[in-house]
Design a protein around this motif. Structure first.
Motif, short mmCIF file in Angstrom:
data_model
loop_
_atom_site.label_atom_id
_atom_site.label_comp_id
_atom_site.label_asym_id
_atom_site.label_seq_id
_atom_site.Cartn_x
_atom_site.Cartn_y
_atom_site.Cartn_z
N ASP A 203 7.09 13.78 1.84
CA ASP A 203 6.00 13.94 2.79
C ASP A 203 4.86 13.00 2.43
O ASP A 203 4.74 12.54 1.30
CB ASP A 203 5.50 15.39 2.84
N GLY A 204 4.03 12.71 3.42
CA GLY A 204 2.85 11.87 3.23
C GLY A 204 1.83 12.20 4.29
O GLY A 204 2.18 12.66 5.38
N GLU A 205 0.56 11.98 3.98
CA GLU A 205 -0.52 12.34 4.90
C GLU A 205 -1.55 11.22 4.97
O GLU A 205 -1.93 10.66 3.95
CB GLU A 205 -1.19 13.64 4.43
N GLN B 177 -5.50 -0.48 8.20
CA GLN B 177 -6.18 -1.43 7.30
C GLN B 177 -6.04 -1.03 5.84
O GLN B 177 -6.27 -1.83 4.93
CB GLN B 177 -7.66 -1.53 7.68
N SER B 178 -5.67 0.23 5.60
CA SER B 178 -5.49 0.72 4.23
C SER B 178 -4.03 0.56 3.82
O SER B 178 -3.13 0.95 4.54
CB SER B 178 -5.89 2.21 4.16
N LYS B 179 -3.82 0.01 2.63
CA LYS B 179 -2.45 -0.25 2.16
C LYS B 179 -1.62 1.03 2.08
O LYS B 179 -0.47 1.05 2.51
CB LYS B 179 -2.51 -0.93 0.79
N GLY B 180 -2.21 2.08 1.52
CA GLY B 180 -1.48 3.34 1.40
C GLY B 180 -1.16 3.97 2.73
O GLY B 180 -0.05 4.45 2.97
N HIS B 181 -2.14 3.97 3.65
CA HIS B 181 -1.92 4.53 4.97
C HIS B 181 -0.89 3.72 5.75
O HIS B 181 -0.04 4.27 6.45
CB HIS B 181 -3.24 4.56 5.75
N ARG C 2 1.51 1.96 4.48
CA ARG C 2 2.83 2.24 3.90
C ARG C 2 3.43 3.51 4.49
O ARG C 2 4.63 3.55 4.81
CB ARG C 2 2.71 2.36 2.38
N ASN C 3 2.62 4.54 4.66
CA ASN C 3 3.12 5.77 5.29
C ASN C 3 3.57 5.53 6.72
O ASN C 3 4.62 6.01 7.15
CB ASN C 3 2.02 6.85 5.28
N MET C 4 2.78 4.76 7.46
CA MET C 4 3.09 4.55 8.88
C MET C 4 4.36 3.75 9.10
O MET C 4 5.06 3.93 10.09
CB MET C 4 1.90 3.86 9.58
N LEU C 5 4.68 2.85 8.16
CA LEU C 5 5.84 1.97 8.35
C LEU C 5 7.03 2.37 7.49
O LEU C 5 8.08 1.73 7.55
CB LEU C 5 5.44 0.52 8.02
N SER C 6 6.89 3.42 6.71
CA SER C 6 7.95 3.81 5.78
C SER C 6 9.23 4.23 6.50
O SER C 6 9.18 4.87 7.55
CB SER C 6 7.46 4.96 4.89
N ASP C 7 10.37 3.88 5.90
CA ASP C 7 11.66 4.30 6.46
C ASP C 7 12.20 5.54 5.76
O ASP C 7 13.31 5.98 6.05
CB ASP C 7 12.67 3.15 6.37
N LYS C 8 11.42 6.10 4.84
CA LYS C 8 11.90 7.31 4.15
C LYS C 8 11.54 8.59 4.91
O LYS C 8 11.99 9.67 4.56
CB LYS C 8 11.36 7.38 2.73
#
Length: 203
Positions: A131-133, A160-164, A166-172
């Motif tokens: 999970d991610g938020e 614009q945030s690297k962490g955010h 990453r969540n938006m484009l993650s394939d997991k």
């Protein structure tokens, strides 16, 4: 034994909490049905409505935020994420509580059962592997910006945030739920909106 019974009596109840928010409890097309239609932001006339605090539509905003996130994933050739009502509820409750209790954090200091994103999403559904938020705070003036524009502004700001990003484009992840809530900021003399994206792999 008595202590256990007392704790159970005061356990947070997600459904009862949501039922007490009139604007959320009200049923409409964008509460659940819109997610089943594979619609996009530019195909929905309602998304062009200006956000009016006097007549706000929480479910339309939540759906627009989900649809704007799907736009980003499509732009970067990522698979779409399944809408999940439980994740939407977890996202909305966190957005609502950040407004009501005036904090901005992934950690909820007021409800121990909902302290972390994993706890909030796990409170709604147990079938989670990952999970991610993402959370976002934005300001706007009444009747000046449409639901569609606000959703895209929130998503683009998060991107614009690297962490955010990453969540938006993650394939997991395979599922997503989005929620937003707003209030008038007297000190700033403008309205603020808190948007939340809850990502998860559900099995």
């Amino acid at each position: 034994m008595k202590l256990l019974i007392i704790l159970q009596l005061f356990q947070f109840n997600m459904e009862k909490y949501l039922a007490k928010i009139p604007s959320f409890a009200t049923d409409n097309f964008f509460k659940n049905k819109a997610y089943e239609k594979n619609l996009n932001l530019d195909s929905i006339p309602e998304a062009n409505q200006k956000i009016s605090i006097a007549n706000l539509d929480l479910h339309l905003m939540n759906w627009c935020l989900y649809a704007a996130t799907m736009e980003i994933r499509a732009r970067y050739k990522c698979k779409p994420l399944n809408y999940n009502e439980c994740l939407r509820n977890a996202a909305f409750v966190h957005a609502h509580q950040m407004i009501i209790y005036e904090f901005f954090s992934h950690l909820n200091p007021y409800f121990p059962e909902l302290k972390t994103p994993s706890q909030r999403m796990g409170f709604c559904t147990k079938n989670i592997s990952y999970d991610g938020e993402n959370i976002n705070l934005n300001f706007f003036e009444d009747n000046t910006i449409s639901y569609k524009q606000m959703a895209r502004e929130i998503v683009n700001s998060l991107f614009q945030s690297k962490g955010h990003r990453r969540n938006m484009l993650s394939d997991k992840y395979n599922s997503l739920g989005c929620g937003a809530f707003w209030s008038y900021n007297q000190k700033e003399n403008r309205h603020k909106i808190l948007g939340v994206q809850c990502f998860a792999y559900l099995y």
